[in-house]
Design a protein around this motif. Structure first.
Motif: not given
Length: 224
Positions: A41-70
């Motif tokens: 929650t506290e990680h998320l709180r700091k990201l909310l002003s940056h938009g939904s795409r940033k949230l999703i990218e951060s979720q992949f990063d936090f999971s240490e998972k590489k991701f494609s644009e698709k």
């Protein structure tokens, strides 16, 4: 009716409404579907002003998972669809907001929202929480070809409300809001209860408040 020619522009998430719980639920659903870790929650709180795409990218990063644009687009689509269906399950107005909106309405101010949330979602949320009637204009990240911190987003919002820059003020919770107002040349009140990724008190602005009950008198002190 001292504010009849004045325009007050609010940010939405973290300023008017505590939307974090419903956004967190949408991210949990996305994490489950795509095999990701849940953002704290506290990680998320700091990201909310940056938009939904940033949230999703951060979720992949936090999971240490590489991701494609698709994958980002697919996860973002799931997130938005889930959120749209559950946008107001837990979200609620911050304390003191409704009193401020009532005061502004009684003073005949032009009340608007300028948010980086999609316009349709912003309007849906305000309808669900029964505050949509307060706002003459609601613009989102997809209303124009530009979005905050581009000052044109704010300027066009004020123009749609038939307001003037020199009679306007913004209320927000993030550095994005501060930069937007500064670049547009209007004063801004920074609130301390939102989702800033840095201490809100250090952002700057023309005034800083920590409680919603301070909002009306602070707007009045700057606009009148």
């Amino acid at each position: 009716m001292k504010l009849i020619n004045k325009t007050v522009v609010f940010d939405l998430d973290g300023t008017l409404i505590d939307t974090l719980p419903d956004i967190h639920e949408a991210l949990k659903s996305t994490a489950q579907k795509f095999g990701l870790k849940n953002l704290p929650t506290e990680h998320l709180r700091k990201l909310l002003s940056h938009g939904s795409r940033k949230l999703i990218e951060s979720q992949f990063d936090f999971s240490e998972k590489k991701f494609s644009e698709k994958e980002i687009k697919s996860a973002s689509k799931h997130f938005i669809n889930y959120y749209k269906k559950n946008i107001s399950t837990y979200s609620k107005l911050f304390p003191g907001i409704i009193d401020c909106l009532d005061w502004l309405k009684n003073e005949s101010a032009k009340i608007t929202i300028c948010t980086n949330k999609y316009e349709k979602l912003a309007k849906q949320l305000t309808r669900d929480l029964e505050i949509d009637s307060y706002f003459s204009v609601i613009t989102g990240s997809d209303t124009f070809k530009y979005r905050k911190p581009d000052p044109l987003h704010l300027k066009k919002t004020i123009k749609l409300a038939k307001g003037k820059l020199n009679n306007s003020i913004m209320v927000g919770d993030s550095i994005t809001d501060f930069q937007t107002a500064k670049n547009a040349g209007i004063p801004i009140i920074i609130v301390g209860w939102g989702y800033s990724d840095i201490p809100a008190k250090t952002i700057g602005g023309d005034s800083f408040i920590e409680e919603g009950k301070e909002l009306a008198k602070t707007i009045k002190s700057i606009l009148i």
